[in-house]
Design a protein around this motif. Sequence first.
Motif, PDB file in Angstrom:
ATOM      1  N   GLN A 295      -6.505  -0.532  -4.390  1.00 13.24           N
ATOM      2  CA  GLN A 295      -5.676  -1.602  -4.787  1.00 13.24           C
ATOM      3  C   GLN A 295      -6.141  -2.451  -5.905  1.00 13.24           C
ATOM      4  O   GLN A 295      -5.294  -2.895  -6.825  1.00 13.24           O
ATOM      5  CB  GLN A 295      -6.030  -2.579  -3.408  1.00 13.24           C
ATOM      6  CG  GLN A 295      -5.241  -2.259  -2.226  1.00 13.24           C
ATOM      7  CD  GLN A 295      -3.623  -3.154  -2.017  1.00 13.24           C
ATOM      8  OE1 GLN A 295      -3.447  -3.986  -1.737  1.00 13.24           O
ATOM      9  NE2 GLN A 295      -2.892  -2.125  -2.347  1.00 13.24           N
TER      10      GLN A 295
ATOM     11  N   MET B  58      -4.075  -8.589  -3.134  1.00 17.76           N
ATOM     12  CA  MET B  58      -4.519  -7.220  -2.838  1.00 17.76           C
ATOM     13  C   MET B  58      -5.125  -7.324  -1.600  1.00 17.76           C
ATOM     14  O   MET B  58      -5.716  -8.271  -1.300  1.00 17.76           O
ATOM     15  CB  MET B  58      -5.211  -6.533  -3.941  1.00 17.76           C
ATOM     16  CG  MET B  58      -6.442  -7.438  -4.131  1.00 17.76           C
ATOM     17  SD  MET B  58      -7.808  -6.363  -5.476  1.00 17.76           S
ATOM     18  CE  MET B  58      -8.306  -5.214  -4.004  1.00 17.76           C
TER      19      MET B  58
ATOM     20  N   GLU C 261      -3.614   4.607  -1.889  1.00 22.51           N
ATOM     21  CA  GLU C 261      -4.527   3.806  -0.827  1.00 22.51           C
ATOM     22  C   GLU C 261      -4.904   4.974   0.217  1.00 22.51           C
ATOM     23  O   GLU C 261      -6.008   4.944   0.624  1.00 22.51           O
ATOM     24  CB  GLU C 261      -3.946   2.870  -0.255  1.00 22.51           C
ATOM     25  CG  GLU C 261      -3.839   1.449  -1.252  1.00 22.51           C
ATOM     26  CD  GLU C 261      -2.837   1.509  -2.497  1.00 22.51           C
ATOM     27  OE1 GLU C 261      -2.744   0.519  -3.030  1.00 22.51           O
ATOM     28  OE2 GLU C 261      -1.758   2.269  -2.404  1.00 22.51           O
TER      29      GLU C 261
ATOM     30  N   VAL D 259       0.716  -1.089   0.085  1.00 24.32           N
ATOM     31  CA  VAL D 259       0.084   0.052  -0.223  1.00 24.32           C
ATOM     32  C   VAL D 259       0.987   1.143   0.180  1.00 24.32           C
ATOM     33  O   VAL D 259       2.004   1.366   0.414  1.00 24.32           O
ATOM     34  CB  VAL D 259      -0.983   0.076   1.079  1.00 24.32           C
ATOM     35  CG1 VAL D 259      -2.059  -1.179   1.132  1.00 24.32           C
ATOM     36  CG2 VAL D 259      -0.120   0.180   2.499  1.00 24.32           C
TER      37      VAL D 259
END
Length: 378
Positions: free
Chosen positions: A247, A192, A16, A12
Amino acid sequence: MNERIYMSSPDVGELEEEAVLAAMRSGWIAPLGPDVDAFEAKLALRIGVAHGVALSSGTSALHLGLLTLGAKPGDVVVTSTMTFAATTNAIMYTGAEPYFIDCLPETGNMDPELLRRGLIRLAEEGRRVAAILPVDLLGKAADYTNILAIADEFEVPVLSDAAESLGATHKGTAAGSFGAASVFSFNGNKIMTTSGGGMLMTDDAEFADHVRYLATQARQPVVHYEHADVGYNYRMSNLLAALGRAQLSRLDEMIAKRRTVRNLYKELFSRIDGVEVFGVEGDEEDNVWLTAISIDESVTGFSPDKFASALARQNIESRPIWKPMHLQPVFSRFQGEISGVAEQLFRTNLTLPSGSALKPTQREFVLDKISAFIGGRK
């Protein structure tokens, strides 16, 4: 290197962070909201199915999928023995019993011939099979061509545990699009992540609606709180869905990074007798979630345990492949079609750092330490 190198850390970053912050500022803090709707729609479009239902975990998606298929006490759910416990736990939640099917040595996925044998035996015993629950191992889709044909022959629905295979395909068709429904996981170590979370995918609108109904405490559509069924608090929060949307936009990029790691391992172990990357045949359709190696101790002179211990001393995480469910104390009383393949894979296979969050320096460190260990052994 002092920092621990994990097998599959969350990948991330700023995108994000911005997505979650935007969701917070929108005021949609409570469960459900526009990010949940958008996440469901975008993933369904990506997979090529009509409906997605975002839930609190892959396990909850399996549970509700089985309930929607009618699994109940006295029933049997035929499933893979080579899997994580969540698959079997979800069966147990329904009151049904698991019936374990061993795997193919090349892939670790459900053996279709053993599946057929098991269904014949269960039919002869007069048992009701509520569902077949195959599992996609380490990012490689199961043999759905044969599994679905056998399921149709015996008139048993398939619920696909695609928790590990988002982004993979089977003969060009996306993992997560097979069977009556399928399940993804967005746990922190998956391809993810939404921190915690999962999604059920289906082409059946009634199936999706029933899962949503059960996941929101089975509340009836009236002003007051009215309940005719036992429900569950299983829906995904809007904040986590915002993370998932970000993601998902990076999914192909993250798969490509894992592919780079897989190829580095292929190159390294191609020069080492007695060690090979597991499941490489046909891996162009995999999402390469985790890379595992098979170690032949009679050739190498070292066991998977010794190899793992050497990595641990360098602060590198590794782990045996899943311990088969029929060997787990909590499930050992249940029957199945067991060939011994899963047990052999458990004894000989080790998963290595594979994540898209691995930095180039970390990848080089892992490869160097592996080379040093093997060179030192020789």
